[in-house]
Design a protein around this motif. Structure first.
Motif, PDB file in Angstrom:
ATOM      1  N   TYR A 274      -7.238  -5.201 -12.294  1.00 47.30           N
ATOM      2  CA  TYR A 274      -8.158  -4.523 -11.362  1.00 47.30           C
ATOM      3  C   TYR A 274      -7.793  -4.850  -9.906  1.00 47.30           C
ATOM      4  N   VAL A 275      -7.664  -3.637  -9.253  1.00 48.19           N
ATOM      5  CA  VAL A 275      -7.363  -3.791  -7.744  1.00 48.19           C
ATOM      6  C   VAL A 275      -8.410  -3.472  -6.903  1.00 48.19           C
TER       7      VAL A 275
ATOM      8  N   ARG B 296      -4.538  -7.717  -6.769  1.00 48.48           N
ATOM      9  CA  ARG B 296      -4.322  -7.295  -7.843  1.00 48.48           C
ATOM     10  C   ARG B 296      -4.916  -8.273  -9.015  1.00 48.48           C
TER      11      ARG B 296
ATOM     12  N   THR C  91      -5.019  -9.654 -12.559  1.00 49.66           N
ATOM     13  CA  THR C  91      -4.578  -9.567 -13.768  1.00 49.66           C
ATOM     14  C   THR C  91      -5.428 -10.259 -15.038  1.00 49.66           C
TER      15      THR C  91
ATOM     16  N   GLY D 218      -9.968  -0.096  -8.064  1.00 48.92           N
ATOM     17  CA  GLY D 218      -9.661   0.581  -9.147  1.00 48.92           C
ATOM     18  C   GLY D 218      -9.169  -0.190 -10.354  1.00 48.92           C
TER      19      GLY D 218
ATOM     20  N   GLN E  52      -6.608  -0.516 -13.459  1.00 49.25           N
ATOM     21  CA  GLN E  52      -5.204  -0.001 -13.941  1.00 49.25           C
ATOM     22  C   GLN E  52      -5.107  -0.092 -15.435  1.00 49.25           C
TER      23      GLN E  52
ATOM     24  N   LYS F  73      -1.318   3.129 -15.180  1.00 42.57           N
ATOM     25  CA  LYS F  73      -1.718   3.990 -14.296  1.00 42.57           C
ATOM     26  C   LYS F  73      -3.079   3.482 -13.795  1.00 42.57           C
ATOM     27  N   THR F  74      -3.193   3.662 -12.124  1.00 39.27           N
ATOM     28  CA  THR F  74      -4.793   2.989 -11.595  1.00 39.27           C
ATOM     29  C   THR F  74      -5.525   4.187 -11.339  1.00 39.27           C
TER      30      THR F  74
ATOM     31  N   TYR G  41      -9.040   5.087  -9.642  1.00 38.98           N
ATOM     32  CA  TYR G  41      -9.964   4.464  -8.433  1.00 38.98           C
ATOM     33  C   TYR G  41     -11.302   4.948  -8.575  1.00 38.98           C
TER      34      TYR G  41
END
Length: 451
Positions: free
Chosen positions: A309-310, A327, A329, A382, A384, A388-389, A391
């Motif tokens: 998750y960003v 980021r 994880t 966003g 991931q 792929k991320t 948003y």
């Protein structure tokens, strides 16, 4: 929608006794056998597409309306967590009757009320007749008859519940028919709706169905979509494209275009970034909550684990990211749930997102949720998945159509919980095409083009 256990159902019921691509599908059905996908997959746009109507409640229910829908399997919840302010509706053809229902990927049963049905109040109030806010529902009798000695029941942590029976009827969606389908008819309920729907379409796996017989030993059954793909020449996938409710921007007399779809056997006709596809396995039901004590390898709900998750702050003028994105994880199971308005993530992560608003989001005790000024600068957030991320758009992170009583504060599109299940709901799904590949137990996502 998340359900509570079957024993709670019974306790409550006893209290009331008195860019669009065209491609060749990689999956090929041979009978009911599904060939594994190639490493490079291509989904095709299907003709079996049903428009979905988004509807925002004028007076959204607050946290006391968080609904948790239950299932009999070892106190196993079937998930829909909803701060009930927007939902998506399709029309089912049930026999020869058209029934509007809400769409739920967090449960498996399909049910609707029958006329006449009894609406009761959770609290005794002599001066007020209860109004459950459900539509007309099904009239007459099911053509396939009823299932004897088997009751249907669901209870919810907010006190709402439905009770009825099971029977058989043909159900048609997008030109595909589930013949002699097991359905639930509700004739007693405490509910709060707004008259737009008469029931619910559950799109989960068979494992999450429940027939509660006298001995509580009735077997699971195939839900509507399972019956459809087993008996029709389509791939065992469905996909959803949810468009956010933007009626606030529509001109008088000119409503927005219809852009939400449920597609059976392929993709919906919406534009997306074909280079953005991410894929991830659907996890077995045992992955959701270890305290359930379930070690079954069965699939029940659309549970995944994101790569990361960003999130981070953005500039209030340029909208560009300020500094580096965090980021995170941390791994945890999360449910893909079209029946939930908000996305539900762990508290520590959510607090960092609240703090990244400018000014920061704040808790409103009158609502039980976090809000920020409607003109606040919205952070970047966003998810991931499969490298792929994806948003979440600013209008989904700060929801302009869900305001407090002053009209100055808007609801944040994520909420926090350290108790599973965690959820990616409408605020996430409004930004992607989501493919539910039940044949290969895989979720696939592509980023929607701006709309």
């Amino acid at each position: 929608m998340v359900s509570v256990a079957n024993f709670l159902t019974r306790a409550i019921l006893l209290a009331y006794s008195g860019s669009v691509t065209s491609a060749t599908p990689a999956n090929v059905l041979q009978g009911n056998i599904v060939k594994p996908r190639d490493a490079v997959f291509r989904d095709a746009v299907t003709t079996h597409v049903v428009p979905m109507r988004s509807h925002a409640l004028d007076h959204p229910q607050e946290p006391q309306a968080l609904r948790r829908r239950g299932n009999k399997r070892g106190n196993l919840p079937a998930n829909l967590t909803n701060v009930h302010d927007i939902y998506y509706i399709i029309d089912l053809l049930v026999g020869n009757q058209t029934i509007p229902v809400s769409v739920d990927t967090g449960s498996s049963d399909t049910w609707f009320v029958q006329q006449p049905y009894q609406c009761v109040s959770y609290f005794w109030d002599e001066g007020r007749k209860p109004d459950c806010g459900l539509g007309d529902g099904f009239k007459g009798n099911l053509s396939g008859g009823n299932i004897p000695d088997v009751l249907f029941g669901r209870a919810y942590t907010d006190g709402t519940f439905v009770q009825g029976y099971f029977g058989y009827e043909d159900v048609t969606i997008g030109g595909l028919t589930a013949h002699h389908q097991t359905l639930a008819i509700v004739n007693l309920t405490y509910w709060y709706g707004d008259g737009r729907v008469s029931g619910l379409l559950g799109l989960g796996y068979p494992y999450m169905t429940s027939l509660s017989g006298a001995m509580d030993s009735q077997p699971e059954y195939d839900p509507v979509f399972t019956t459809i793909w087993k008996s029709n020449p389509i791939a065992p996938i469905f996909s959803i494209a949810l468009s956010r409710d933007d009626n606030v921007n529509a001109t008088a007399g000119h409503p927005k275009d219809e852009t939400s779809f449920l597609a059976l056997g392929g993709l919906p006709p919406v534009k997306y970034d074909d280079a953005s596809w991410g894929r991830t396995p659907i996890q077995p039901i045992s992955a959701m909550i270890s305290s359930w004590g379930i070690d079954s390898a069965e699939h029940g709900l659309y549970i995944i684990s994101a790569d990361a998750y960003v999130y981070g702050r953005t500039d209030n003028v340029t909208g560009e990211v300020v500094g580096e994105l965090t980021r995170n994880t941390t791994q945890f199971p999360i449910l893909i749930d079209a029946g939930s308005t908000l996305s539900v993530i762990p508290k520590k992560m959510c607090e960092a997102i609240y703090a990244a608003f400018d000014p920061p989001a704040q808790y409103l005790s009158s609502t039980g949720l976090f809000y920020a000024p409607c003109n606040a600068t919205v952070p970047k957030f966003g998810v991931q998945i499969g490298g792929k991320t994806f948003y979440i758009a600013p209008q989904d992170l700060l929801r302009q159509n869900a305001r407090d009583h002053t009209g100055e504060f808007c609801r944040v599109g994520v909420t926090d919980s350290d108790s599973p299940p965690h959820v990616l709901g409408v605020t996430f799904l409004s930004n992607v095409v989501a493919v539910f590949d039940v044949g290969n137990h895989e979720m696939r996502f592509a980023a929607r083009n701006a709309y």
